[in-house]
Structures are given as structure tokens and as C-alpha cells.
Scaffold this motif. Structure first.
Motif, PDB file in Angstrom:
ATOM      1  N   SER A  11      13.745   4.295  -0.407  1.00  9.10           N
ATOM      2  CA  SER A  11      12.534   4.616   0.234  1.00  9.10           C
ATOM      3  C   SER A  11      12.865   3.748   1.603  1.00  9.10           C
ATOM      4  O   SER A  11      12.285   3.875   2.445  1.00  9.10           O
ATOM      5  N   LEU A  12      13.950   2.496   1.953  1.00  9.66           N
ATOM      6  CA  LEU A  12      15.073   2.362   3.034  1.00  9.66           C
ATOM      7  C   LEU A  12      15.708   3.360   3.334  1.00  9.66           C
ATOM      8  O   LEU A  12      16.554   4.313   3.246  1.00  9.66           O
ATOM      9  N   SER A  13      15.697   3.528   4.932  1.00 14.32           N
ATOM     10  CA  SER A  13      16.221   4.054   5.862  1.00 14.32           C
ATOM     11  C   SER A  13      18.272   3.601   5.646  1.00 14.32           C
ATOM     12  O   SER A  13      18.075   2.702   5.466  1.00 14.32           O
ATOM     13  N   VAL A  41       0.833  -1.257   0.182  1.00 11.58           N
ATOM     14  CA  VAL A  41      -0.659   0.237   0.035  1.00 11.58           C
ATOM     15  C   VAL A  41       0.630   1.103   0.096  1.00 11.58           C
ATOM     16  O   VAL A  41       0.667   2.371  -0.294  1.00 11.58           O
ATOM     17  N   GLY A  42       2.210   1.221   0.257  1.00  6.28           N
ATOM     18  CA  GLY A  42       2.583   2.831   0.282  1.00  6.28           C
ATOM     19  C   GLY A  42       4.213   2.333  -0.173  1.00  6.28           C
ATOM     20  O   GLY A  42       4.076   0.356  -0.742  1.00  6.28           O
ATOM     21  N   LYS A  43       5.254   2.987  -0.117  1.00  2.78           N
ATOM     22  CA  LYS A  43       6.850   2.320  -0.249  1.00  2.78           C
ATOM     23  C   LYS A  43       7.556   2.049   0.725  1.00  2.78           C
ATOM     24  O   LYS A  43       6.938   2.112   1.542  1.00  2.78           O
ATOM     25  N   GLY A  44       9.017   0.960   0.592  1.00  2.00           N
ATOM     26  CA  GLY A  44       9.773   0.682   1.495  1.00  2.00           C
ATOM     27  C   GLY A  44       8.664  -0.840   1.839  1.00  2.00           C
ATOM     28  O   GLY A  44       8.001  -1.258   1.611  1.00  2.00           O
ATOM     29  N   TYR A  45       9.673  -0.941   3.286  1.00  2.00           N
ATOM     30  CA  TYR A  45       9.215  -2.452   3.323  1.00  2.00           C
ATOM     31  C   TYR A  45       8.617  -2.130   4.933  1.00  2.00           C
ATOM     32  O   TYR A  45       7.950  -3.248   4.893  1.00  2.00           O
ATOM     33  N   HIS A  46       7.871  -0.887   4.832  1.00  2.00           N
ATOM     34  CA  HIS A  46       6.978  -1.211   5.910  1.00  2.00           C
ATOM     35  C   HIS A  46       5.629  -0.461   5.008  1.00  2.00           C
ATOM     36  O   HIS A  46       4.630  -0.294   5.982  1.00  2.00           O
TER      37      HIS A  46
END
Length: 228
Positions: A169-171, A67-72
Motif C-alpha cells: 500500500s506504500l507508494s 481506518v484504511g490501508k497504508g500510512y495514510h
């Protein structure tokens, strides 16, 4: 309810190497039933419980939706109707998508055992592309498992994931954590071979790659370099 040993523990058992952690999947149960049986809930985004005696992790099966970017950027769904096969399908690579029941029977809907025999690291489904962290995880397994190669189709997916820019998008801290884990693997140099092939190396260390191994000095790459 039925309990399965899943993931890395099954993979390592088949490979004949020491098992570090055991994770279990409880199919056909509910959070209420788990708590009633004495399991202690610890999961925030999805139901994970600690066994009342061993403190090992027991999770309810789940599916996920991007539903969004990144692994979260995922929504999770769990219920007694979610099957073992559905849960295993959401996993990253086939050798991690194997289950074993309490009687030692192996459940392998995505041919992970065959890939272990062939020494192949291969994605379970195209949903692999939804989590940019998997590019780093594959590189770590490549560095860990002797003689294993990354399947060409998985390599192509990883290149597309990097070129899409979503790893941005990853920290910085999350990327650093994965790199440091990879450096602890037996064949750590292979992690950087994977990074080079997928484009990760150029993406996070552009100056390091393009300027004769000079230290990166811009943007994301500068931040990671300073942490290293």
C-alpha cells in the motif's frame, strides 16, 4: 498548558549525540489558544504550529485510529483532554517515546531510557503493526545507532507486517525515500540486514534475491529498481 520536548531530540540528548531538530508537544491547549499566543498553524490532518520566534514545531497531543490501508489510513483525534502518555503511546519505538519538560524532568512511560541503555529498538505497542512504513523506519534506526539490536518481538511483528502484504500500500516514491535515507546512515548495510530478516528485501526485490542478484524486472520491484 504544559510544553514538552519529545521524540528524537530527547533520544539524542540521552545518547549524547548532536540534536538536529527539536519537536515540542503542548499538552492541555487548543488550536484557538495556540493561535492567540502567536503560533502559526501548519498542520492539515492534525494541529501543528510554528513558534512565532524560533519557527520550531509545536504540536498538540493526539491519538489515532486505523481506518484504511497504508500510512495514510488513520483518523486523528486531538483535544485538551489527550494526555502526554496517550500521545507517546502512538509513537513507533520506545526510544522515540520519551518526553522532557521545561525543568529537565524526563517522562518515560514506555521504558525508552532503559532500552537506550540496553541498546534495544523495541515497539511501543501492537499498534506498531498498523503503519507499514514503520518497518522501514526501524531498519533506518538500526542502520543509524551503533551497537543497537532490534528486539525479537519487534522483529516478529515486522515479519508479520511484511507477510500480510500491506507494504504494497506504500507508494514507490515513499519506499524509495526511506531507502535513500537509510543509505545516508552510518551503518547503511545494517538496513539491508533488517530488510532481509523481515522479508522486505524479498518483497520489494524478489528477482534480486531469488535469481543470483539479477536486476528485478517485474511489478513494484522493477519500479523501485529503475528509480534507484
Amino acid at each position: 498548558m504544559k510544553i514538552y520536548l519529545v521524540g528524537g531530540a530527547v533520544r539524542d540528548k540521552i545518547l549524547g549525540i548532536p540534536i538536529k531538530d527539536r519537536d515540542y508537544l503542548v499538552v492541555g491547549s487548543s488550536p484557538e489558544e495556540m493561535i492567540k499566543l502567536g503560533y502559526k498553524p501548519i498542520g492539515k490532518n492534525f494541529p501543528v504550529f510554528l513558534h512565532p520566534k524560533t519557527n520550531e514545531e509545536y504540536a498538540l497531543p493526539r491519538t489515532e485510529k486505523k481506518v484504511g490501508k497504508g500510512y495514510h489510513g488513520f483518523e486523528f483525534f486531538t483535544s485538551p483532554s489527550v494526555t502526554l502518555e496517550e500521545d507517546l503511546m502512538r509513537r513507533d519505538i520506545t526510544i522515540n517515546a520519551i518526553a522532557e519538560d521545561e525543568n529537565g524532568n524526563i517522562y518515560d512511560p514506555y521504558n525508552g531510557v532503559e532500552d537506550i541503555e540496553k541498546k534495544v529498538i523495541r515497539h511501543v505497542s501492537d499498534a506498531f503493526t498498523e503503519d507499514p512504513l514503520r518497518v522501514f523506519r526501524v531498519a533506518r534506526f538500526f542502520a543509524r545507532l551503533e551497537g543497537f539490536e532490534i528486539h525479537k518481538d519487534t522483529q516478529e511483528l515486522m515479519k508479520k507486517m511484511v507477510s500480510s502484504g500491506e507494504i504494497a500500500s506504500l507508494s514507490i516514491e515513499r519506499i524509495l525515500t526511506e531507502i535513500l535515507k537509510g543509505l545516508d546512515e552510518r551503518y547503511a548495510d545494517k538496513m539491508f540486514l533488517s530488510f532481509s530478516d523481515s522479508g522486505v528485501l524479498k518483497s520489494i526485490f524478489p528477482d534480486f534475491v531469488e535469481k543470483n542478484l539479477s536486476p528485478p524486472n517485474l511489478g513494484l520491484s522493477n519500479s523501485i529498481y529503475s528509480l534507484l
